[in-house]
Design an enzyme around this catalytic site. Structure first.
Site, PDB file in Angstrom:
ATOM      1  CG  ASP A   1      18.416   3.879 -27.694  1.00  0.00           C
ATOM      2  OD1 ASP A   1      18.111   3.118 -26.698  1.00  0.00           O
ATOM      3  OD2 ASP A   1      19.585   4.532 -28.088  1.00  0.00           O
TER       4      ASP A   1
ATOM      5  CE1 TYR B   1      21.509  10.195 -26.945  1.00  0.00           C
ATOM      6  CE2 TYR B   1      19.876   8.544 -28.115  1.00  0.00           C
ATOM      7  CZ  TYR B   1      21.038   8.834 -27.373  1.00  0.00           C
ATOM      8  OH  TYR B   1      21.777   7.763 -26.827  1.00  0.00           O
TER       9      TYR B   1
ATOM     10  CE  LYS C   1      19.586   5.176 -24.406  1.00  0.00           C
ATOM     11  NZ  LYS C   1      19.677   5.967 -25.521  1.00  0.00           N
TER      12      LYS C   1
ATOM     13  CG  HIS D   1      21.336   8.951 -21.171  1.00  0.00           C
ATOM     14  ND1 HIS D   1      20.664   9.756 -22.109  1.00  0.00           N
ATOM     15  CD2 HIS D   1      22.306   8.318 -21.498  1.00  0.00           C
ATOM     16  CE1 HIS D   1      21.574   9.624 -23.266  1.00  0.00           C
ATOM     17  NE2 HIS D   1      22.650   8.858 -22.884  1.00  0.00           N
TER      18      HIS D   1
ATOM     19  CD  GLN E   1      21.396   2.312 -24.768  1.00  0.00           C
ATOM     20  OE1 GLN E   1      21.798   3.240 -25.394  1.00  0.00           O
ATOM     21  NE2 GLN E   1      20.047   1.932 -24.992  1.00  0.00           N
TER      22      GLN E   1
HETATM   23  N1  LIG Z   1      23.272   5.163 -23.529  1.00  0.00           N
HETATM   24  C1  LIG Z   1      24.148   6.006 -23.944  1.00  0.00           C
HETATM   25  O1  LIG Z   1      24.887   6.799 -23.093  1.00  0.00           O
HETATM   26  C2  LIG Z   1      24.696   5.965 -25.710  1.00  0.00           C
HETATM   27  C3  LIG Z   1      25.547   6.581 -26.107  1.00  0.00           C
HETATM   28  C4  LIG Z   1      26.015   6.540 -27.132  1.00  0.00           C
HETATM   29  C5  LIG Z   1      25.168   6.039 -28.288  1.00  0.00           C
HETATM   30  N2  LIG Z   1      23.789   5.504 -27.558  1.00  0.00           N
HETATM   31  C6  LIG Z   1      22.916   4.780 -28.776  1.00  0.00           C
HETATM   32  O2  LIG Z   1      23.353   3.868 -29.305  1.00  0.00           O
HETATM   33  C7  LIG Z   1      23.334   3.989 -30.767  1.00  0.00           C
HETATM   34  C8  LIG Z   1      24.652   3.589 -31.493  1.00  0.00           C
HETATM   35  O3  LIG Z   1      25.688   4.282 -31.346  1.00  0.00           O
HETATM   36  P1  LIG Z   1      26.478   5.237 -32.154  1.00  0.00           P
HETATM   37  O4  LIG Z   1      25.437   6.056 -33.074  1.00  0.00           O
HETATM   38  O5  LIG Z   1      27.303   6.199 -31.632  1.00  0.00           O
HETATM   39  O6  LIG Z   1      27.462   4.262 -33.104  1.00  0.00           O
HETATM   40  P2  LIG Z   1      27.518   3.143 -34.139  1.00  0.00           P
HETATM   41  O7  LIG Z   1      26.058   2.613 -34.275  1.00  0.00           O
HETATM   42  O8  LIG Z   1      28.323   2.231 -33.565  1.00  0.00           O
HETATM   43  O9  LIG Z   1      27.945   3.920 -35.402  1.00  0.00           O
HETATM   44  C9  LIG Z   1      27.380   4.801 -36.135  1.00  0.00           C
HETATM   45  C10 LIG Z   1      27.988   5.190 -36.968  1.00  0.00           C
HETATM   46  O10 LIG Z   1      28.160   4.313 -38.169  1.00  0.00           O
HETATM   47  C11 LIG Z   1      27.963   4.564 -39.655  1.00  0.00           C
HETATM   48  N3  LIG Z   1      27.410   3.220 -39.987  1.00  0.00           N
HETATM   49  C12 LIG Z   1      26.191   2.978 -39.612  1.00  0.00           C
HETATM   50  N4  LIG Z   1      26.142   1.471 -40.498  1.00  0.00           N
HETATM   51  C13 LIG Z   1      27.165   1.490 -41.075  1.00  0.00           C
HETATM   52  C14 LIG Z   1      27.665   0.239 -41.973  1.00  0.00           C
HETATM   53  N5  LIG Z   1      26.706  -0.687 -42.180  1.00  0.00           N
HETATM   54  N6  LIG Z   1      28.841   0.533 -42.537  1.00  0.00           N
HETATM   55  C15 LIG Z   1      29.417   1.751 -42.355  1.00  0.00           C
HETATM   56  N7  LIG Z   1      29.228   2.486 -41.481  1.00  0.00           N
HETATM   57  C16 LIG Z   1      28.059   2.316 -40.921  1.00  0.00           C
HETATM   58  C17 LIG Z   1      27.052   5.600 -39.437  1.00  0.00           C
HETATM   59  O11 LIG Z   1      27.067   6.582 -40.580  1.00  0.00           O
HETATM   60  P3  LIG Z   1      25.796   6.669 -41.390  1.00  0.00           P
HETATM   61  O12 LIG Z   1      24.743   7.339 -40.212  1.00  0.00           O
HETATM   62  O13 LIG Z   1      26.418   7.913 -42.213  1.00  0.00           O
HETATM   63  O14 LIG Z   1      25.489   5.739 -41.978  1.00  0.00           O
HETATM   64  C18 LIG Z   1      27.282   6.379 -38.073  1.00  0.00           C
HETATM   65  O15 LIG Z   1      28.457   7.375 -38.353  1.00  0.00           O
HETATM   66  C19 LIG Z   1      23.132   5.750 -30.834  1.00  0.00           C
HETATM   67  O16 LIG Z   1      22.622   6.167 -31.942  1.00  0.00           O
HETATM   68  C20 LIG Z   1      22.216   6.090 -29.689  1.00  0.00           C
HETATM   69  O17 LIG Z   1      20.948   5.469 -30.034  1.00  0.00           O
HETATM   70  C21 LIG Z   1      23.562   5.350 -26.409  1.00  0.00           C
END
Ligand SMILES: NC(=O)c1ccc[n+]([C@@H]2O[C@H](COP(=O)([O-])OP(=O)(O)OC[C@H]3O[C@@H](n4cnc5c(N)ncnc54)[C@H](OP(=O)(O)O)[C@@H]3O)[C@@H](O)[C@H]2O)c1
Length: 327
Positions: A46, A51, A80, A113, A180
């Site tokens: 994704d 980004y 997106k 997005h 999403q």
């Molecule tokens: N459509 C939208 O508007 C939108 C908005 C936000 C995000 N997104 C997408 O959704 C994805 C995921 O969301 P997100 O990155 O905000 O949040 P997330 O996946 O809920 O959390 C990521 C965080 O959790 C940590 N982490 C990952 N696996 C872990 C585990 N097993 N145990 C403990 N900590 C862990 C990571 O740190 P480390 O990397 O240090 O492991 C990072 O700080 C994004 O990367 C993006 O692709 C889309």
């Protein structure tokens, strides 16, 4: 309990239920993480134009494709449309630019997005000018990109039910195949999930772990830290994870999968990437699911308020309520 590793999209394609989130990564970190993720077996990636990492992802994917270690049809790449300047650049130009950076002929999923179109100003803290945002016109432009073979499936991100319904009512040639949105145990949005499933729209959860690194990101871009609820240290989540000898992350991701929701956790650490992909060897019982369902905080659980983009929340197409800054 059905443990499918793919869900069917209404376009006829399949989407892997576990994908790799890629926002907020440094270039070198992302290169290593993507290589590790592909080795582990991730095939759904994704990304998004905003980004600023499509180039890096494209370079790694090209190496994998050129070496024959993976075939294009085994990959599922989602990107997106940026939520600014559509009227200046045009949707076609945005799609072509993403494809060029990703070094691909097509993307598997292309999402709008955010339901708001805004004129980007350089510099921090500036109020950006809102632009007229016509979702139906945008959708028609995107359909042309599908017909030109550049996009396999279309979707939207951060749209609310009313905004989705408006596109459905326009009887589009190419259906909305995916929504999403932010979704996790503290923000479960059951009505929105049910509405989408009834309309044959798959749901992808972003921030499925509660985005523990979000404050770090806010501080980096000059914003104030917010009060983020800690999903992974929640007592109930920990209790259920101990019961199943799984990690808290695996429990909250598995919870979403059992609600027929796709997950795209982000990590740059190989151990966590492995953990977040290993979600099929156990099943949460109905009693576990009930306990996790009770953790829903409704809108108070929302983390992503997009506050770094000034002016966004006063746009007529702002999709959320006004009380989300109170968490
Ligand atoms: N459509 C939208 O508007 C939108 C908005 C936000 C995000 N997104 C997408 O959704 C994805 C995921 O969301 P997100 O990155 O905000 O949040 P997330 O996946 O809920 O959390 C990521 C965080 O959790 C940590 N982490 C990952 N696996 C872990 C585990 N097993 N145990 C403990 N900590 C862990 C990571 O740190 P480390 O990397 O240090 O492991 C990072 O700080 C994004 O990367 C993006 O692709 C889309």
């Amino acid at each position: 309990m059905d443990s499918k590793s793919y869900f069917d999209l209404s376009s006829g394609y399949k989407i892997p239920v576990v994908g790799l989130g890629t926002s907020k990564c440094k270039v070198e970190e992302l290169e290593q993480a993507l290589n590790a993720a592909l080795e582990i077996g991730y095939r759904h990636i994704d990304t998004a134009s905003v980004y600023n990492n499509e180039n890096t992802i494209g370079t790694v994917l090209k190496q994998w494709l050129d070496s024959g270690k993976v075939k294009r049809e085994q990959l599922f790449v989602a990107t997106k449309l940026a939520f600014f300047n559509h009227s200046l650049n045009g949707i076609e130009e945005n799609v072509l630019r993403s494809l060029e950076k990703l070094k691909l002929d097509y993307v598997d999923l292309y999402l709008i997005h955010f339901p708001v179109n805004i004129e980007k100003k350089e510099g921090h803290g500036e109020v950006w000018k809102t632009l007229e945002t016509d979702h139906i016109a945008m959708w028609k432009d995107l359909e042309e990109q599908v017909d030109k073979g550049r996009i396999k499936s279309l979707g939207v991100s951060n749209f609310n039910q009313k905004q989705i319904q408006k596109i459905l009512d326009s009887n589009p040639k190419h259906k909305i195949t995916n929504l999403q949105v932010e979704l996790h145990v503290f923000l479960q949005q059951p009505e929105l999930v049910e509405f989408c499933h009834k309309n044959n729209i798959t749901i992808t959860a972003f921030g499925p772990l509660g985005s523990p690194g979000y404050n770090e990101h806010l501080l980096k871009v000059g914003e104030k830290a917010i009060n983020i609820p800690h999903i992974l240290s929640n007592e109930i989540v920990r209790k259920i994870s101990e019961k199943h000898s799984k990690t808290p992350a695996q429990v909250v991701l598995r919870f979403l999968l059992q609600n027929d929701v796709i997950v795209i956790p982000k990590s740059v650490k190989p151990e966590r990437l492995r953990e977040n992909f290993d979600l099929f060897g156990f099943v949460l019982e109905e009693s576990d699911m009930m306990e996790l369902r009770r953790l829903d905080m409704g809108e108070k659980g929302r983390i992503f308020n997009f506050s770094m983009i000034k002016g966004l929340s006063s746009h007529p197409e702002w999709p959320f309520g006004t009380d989300i800054y109170t968490i």
